[in-house]
Design an enzyme around this catalytic site. Structure first.
Site, PDB file in Angstrom:
ATOM      1  N   CYS A 177      -2.336   9.758   2.736  1.00  0.00           N
ATOM      2  CA  CYS A 177      -1.604   9.148   1.487  1.00  0.00           C
ATOM      3  C   CYS A 177      -2.715   9.295   0.324  1.00  0.00           C
ATOM      4  CB  CYS A 177      -1.444   7.563   1.711  1.00  0.00           C
ATOM      5  SG  CYS A 177      -3.082   6.795   2.077  1.00  0.00           S
TER       6      CYS A 177
ATOM      7  N   GLU B  91       0.995  -1.224   0.056  1.00  0.00           N
ATOM      8  CA  GLU B  91      -0.131  -0.098  -0.074  1.00  0.00           C
ATOM      9  C   GLU B  91       1.089   1.168  -0.027  1.00  0.00           C
ATOM     10  OE1 GLU B  91      -3.318   0.291   0.154  1.00  0.00           O
ATOM     11  OE2 GLU B  91      -3.928  -1.890   0.061  1.00  0.00           O
TER      12      GLU B  91
HETATM   13  P1  NAD Z   1       8.294   4.511   5.237  1.00  0.00           P
HETATM   14  O1  NAD Z   1       8.060   3.820   3.679  1.00  0.00           O
HETATM   15  O2  NAD Z   1       9.351   5.437   5.249  1.00  0.00           O
HETATM   16  O3  NAD Z   1       8.166   3.577   6.312  1.00  0.00           O
HETATM   17  C1  NAD Z   1       6.991   2.767   6.618  1.00  0.00           C
HETATM   18  C2  NAD Z   1       7.545   1.271   7.422  1.00  0.00           C
HETATM   19  O4  NAD Z   1       8.716   0.890   6.736  1.00  0.00           O
HETATM   20  C3  NAD Z   1       7.988   1.848   8.685  1.00  0.00           C
HETATM   21  O5  NAD Z   1       7.480   1.010   9.691  1.00  0.00           O
HETATM   22  C4  NAD Z   1       9.605   1.612   8.637  1.00  0.00           C
HETATM   23  O6  NAD Z   1      10.017   1.559   9.869  1.00  0.00           O
HETATM   24  C5  NAD Z   1       9.710   0.782   7.454  1.00  0.00           C
HETATM   25  N1  NAD Z   1      10.954   1.231   6.860  1.00  0.00           N
HETATM   26  C6  NAD Z   1      11.610   2.307   6.473  1.00  0.00           C
HETATM   27  N2  NAD Z   1      12.706   2.229   5.832  1.00  0.00           N
HETATM   28  C7  NAD Z   1      12.989   0.922   5.707  1.00  0.00           C
HETATM   29  C8  NAD Z   1      14.037   0.206   5.129  1.00  0.00           C
HETATM   30  N3  NAD Z   1      14.950   0.695   4.455  1.00  0.00           N
HETATM   31  N4  NAD Z   1      13.844  -1.374   5.226  1.00  0.00           N
HETATM   32  C9  NAD Z   1      12.684  -1.609   5.760  1.00  0.00           C
HETATM   33  N5  NAD Z   1      11.910  -1.081   6.483  1.00  0.00           N
HETATM   34  C10 NAD Z   1      11.574   0.315   6.380  1.00  0.00           C
HETATM   35  O7  NAD Z   1       6.865   5.309   5.027  1.00  0.00           O
HETATM   36  P2  NAD Z   1       6.352   6.592   5.919  1.00  0.00           P
HETATM   37  O8  NAD Z   1       7.218   7.554   5.865  1.00  0.00           O
HETATM   38  O9  NAD Z   1       6.290   6.068   7.333  1.00  0.00           O
HETATM   39  O10 NAD Z   1       4.866   6.875   5.177  1.00  0.00           O
HETATM   40  C11 NAD Z   1       4.649   7.840   4.374  1.00  0.00           C
HETATM   41  C12 NAD Z   1       4.470   7.026   2.843  1.00  0.00           C
HETATM   42  O11 NAD Z   1       3.576   6.180   3.328  1.00  0.00           O
HETATM   43  C13 NAD Z   1       3.873   8.025   1.883  1.00  0.00           C
HETATM   44  O12 NAD Z   1       4.582   7.931   0.734  1.00  0.00           O
HETATM   45  C14 NAD Z   1       2.436   7.754   2.109  1.00  0.00           C
HETATM   46  O13 NAD Z   1       1.652   7.864   0.725  1.00  0.00           O
HETATM   47  C15 NAD Z   1       2.577   6.158   2.305  1.00  0.00           C
HETATM   48  N6  NAD Z   1       1.178   5.794   2.637  1.00  0.00           N
HETATM   49  C16 NAD Z   1       0.467   5.000   2.020  1.00  0.00           C
HETATM   50  C17 NAD Z   1      -0.881   4.503   2.648  1.00  0.00           C
HETATM   51  C18 NAD Z   1      -1.649   3.692   1.769  1.00  0.00           C
HETATM   52  O14 NAD Z   1      -2.759   3.125   2.163  1.00  0.00           O
HETATM   53  N7  NAD Z   1      -1.275   3.461   0.312  1.00  0.00           N
HETATM   54  C19 NAD Z   1      -1.233   5.022   3.727  1.00  0.00           C
HETATM   55  C20 NAD Z   1      -0.634   5.651   4.463  1.00  0.00           C
HETATM   56  C21 NAD Z   1       0.797   6.284   3.756  1.00  0.00           C
END
Ligand code: NAD
Length: 464
Positions: free
Chosen positions: A251, A217
């Site tokens: 998002c 997602e």
């Molecule tokens: P992110 O991708 O930075 O982090 C999400 C999760 O991934 C966190 O739990 C983090 O610990 C983990 N993570 C981060 N870097 C990692 C790595 N290198 N390896 C493994 N795991 C890792 O996202 P965010 O900044 O928390 O959220 C914002 C993003 O999420 C935006 O792009 C937003 O659009 C998206 N989002 C999508 C939805 C949806 O339903 N489609 C909902 C909310 C947010």
């Protein structure tokens, strides 16, 4: 209960995973009454924790209580799932071709096993717990890794899970990127990831090594196309609401406006008016306006304020990570603000003169998570649906499609893989096993050798 949390902290990821595998192997989670019982426990726990949840998102994002309750909106989905689960779990009879006679064919939904749920910081409670409801409904064990960035909510998620479930059934593992990476080296039966596209690529790569299926997602730049034939008041009101709730850290927030030049100045004037109406002359002192999650995001966003001409807003205060609801015009497709998902309270405005132009512009970029189209013209609505591709679409409103749980929610292309919500969550966390059960009282012998002159017969079956 405290004892359980301590035990969990001392266990390694592998121990928890192994305990969950063993628990899954007992077959207990396959029992539908057991699943319903657990969903009821989850529902009760969320209700019991509402004060902690709303306080935590206030601490993380300065979320007003009203918006904090958006985090709990999936409670109605739990109730609905409890009501429908027995029917969803029943095997479904399907047709069998005559040449298979005598036979019965059925599709059996079955749980996948132990699943991993990784969630982001922007709706930090909902996006950790709402996928969990699907995992439980489908009969899985689960490990939930909430976002370390929403520190306060992450603790509440972990606490709620530790006080509601045995870790051998559902466990929360908190921690940063290293923990996430460690989890991803393990073999799960499914990974449900919500976050950015960059990390989504890391997740799918890690999952591929273990042949683990995934739902991703993700996010992206969701366009909001505004035609000239609109209901101006509601259009402006709904765009302002959808863009600035949670200070744009949603998002499915409209990322940018693509507006027909004929209505541009009227629309911007109205959006300005609604910003004042919602948040007052000085949104920094409004009790209803959120803050940016951390300094890193704050500085990324303030850099984007340097682009174009500010129509309204533009102010920022590093002390409390405040960025005013901002609308910017004079933006080009090459501007830095158009190169990445904004994920903050800044709305760039681009214009077009003909709908074909707007459609072509949207289609020249990666497929977005959401697409918004404002127009009262049904032909134009049909045209946009037919000629563009996005995870979801909402016509004449923004963001609220997320709350319609009968609509599967997910992206396409760069904005994600798979979907969830309602029945789609149950489907996501289930394997649909196809079963053909053959009768033994009759045996059609055509398939067996010697084939001699049976070629015409097989042709008849195939070309019928
Ligand atoms: P992110 O991708 O930075 O982090 C999400 C999760 O991934 C966190 O739990 C983090 O610990 C983990 N993570 C981060 N870097 C990692 C790595 N290198 N390896 C493994 N795991 C890792 O996202 P965010 O900044 O928390 O959220 C914002 C993003 O999420 C935006 O792009 C937003 O659009 C998206 N989002 C999508 C939805 C949806 O339903 N489609 C909902 C909310 C947010």
């Amino acid at each position: 209960m405290r004892r359980k949390t301590i035990l969990l902290e001392q266990s390694s990821i592998r121990d928890i995973l192994e305990a969950q595998r063993q628990f899954f192997a007992t077959g207990k989670t396959k029992n539908v009454d057991f699943r319903i019982e657990q969903l009821k426990r989850l529902k009760q726990a969320v209700s019991d924790y509402q004060e902690q949840i709303t306080a935590a998102v206030k601490a993380d994002l300065n979320r007003p209580k009203f918006e904090a309750y958006f985090e709990l909106s999936f409670l109605t989905e739990i109730s609905d799932t409890i009501k429908k689960l027995k029917s969803w779990t029943k095997p479904k009879k399907v047709d069998t071709p005559i040449e298979q006679f005598p036979a019965g064919a059925k599709i059996y939904p079955e749980p996948l096993g132990v699943v991993l749920i990784i969630s982001p910081w922007n709706y930090p409670f909902q996006l950790a717990i709402s996928p969990l409801l699907g995992a439980i409904a489908a009969g899985n064990c689960a490990i939930v890794k909430p976002s370390e960035i929403a520190t306060n909510t992450s603790k509440v998620v972990a606490d709620l899970i530790a006080h509601t479930f045995e870790p051998a059934y559902v466990a929360a593992i908190t921690g940063g990127v290293e923990i996430s990476q460690q989890l991803l080296t393990e073999k799960f039966d499914y990974i449900f990831f919500t976050g950015g596209t960059r990390v989504g690529k890391i997740v799918i790569e890690a999952a591929a090594k273990n042949m683990t299926p995934v739902t991703l997602e993700l996010g992206g730049k969701s366009p909001c196309i505004v035609e000239s034939d609109i209901q101006l008041e509601y259009t402006a009101k709904r765009i302002t609401w959808g863009k600035f709730i949670n200070a744009g850290q949603t998002c499915v927030a409209p990322d940018y406006l693509l507006v027909n030049q004929a209505v541009k100045s009227d629309l911007l004037e109205k959006i300005k008016q609604y910003i004042y109406e919602f948040y007052g002359e000085n949104p920094a002192s409004s009790p209803d306006y959120c803050r940016i999650i951390n300094e890193q995001q704050f500085s990324r966003l303030t850099d984007l304020l340097k682009d174009g001409k500010i129509v309204v807003g533009g102010e920022s205060q590093p002390g409390d990570r405040y960025i005013a609801p901002t609308v910017i015009e004079g933006i080009s497709w090459d501007s830095p603000i158009m190169q990445e998902e904004i994920f903050g309270p800044i709305l760039p405005v681009l214009e077009y003169s003909d709908l074909s132009e707007a459609i072509a512009l949207v289609n020249s970029r990666p497929k977005p998570l959401a697409l918004y189209f404002f127009s009262i013209n049904k032909d134009n609505q049909r045209r946009v649906l037919r000629e563009t591709s996005s995870g979801n679409v909402c016509i004449n409103d923004t963001v609220v499609q997320f709350a319609v749980t009968s609509l599967p929610f997910g992206g396409v292309g760069n904005s994600g893989i798979g979907s969830y919500h309602g029945k789609a969550s149950f489907n996501t966390f289930s394997h649909y096993k196809s079963v053909l059960n053959k009768g033994l009282w009759f045996d059609l012998s055509i398939r067996y050798a010697p084939y001699k002159n049976k070629v015409n017969l097989i042709k008849k079956v195939i070309f019928k």
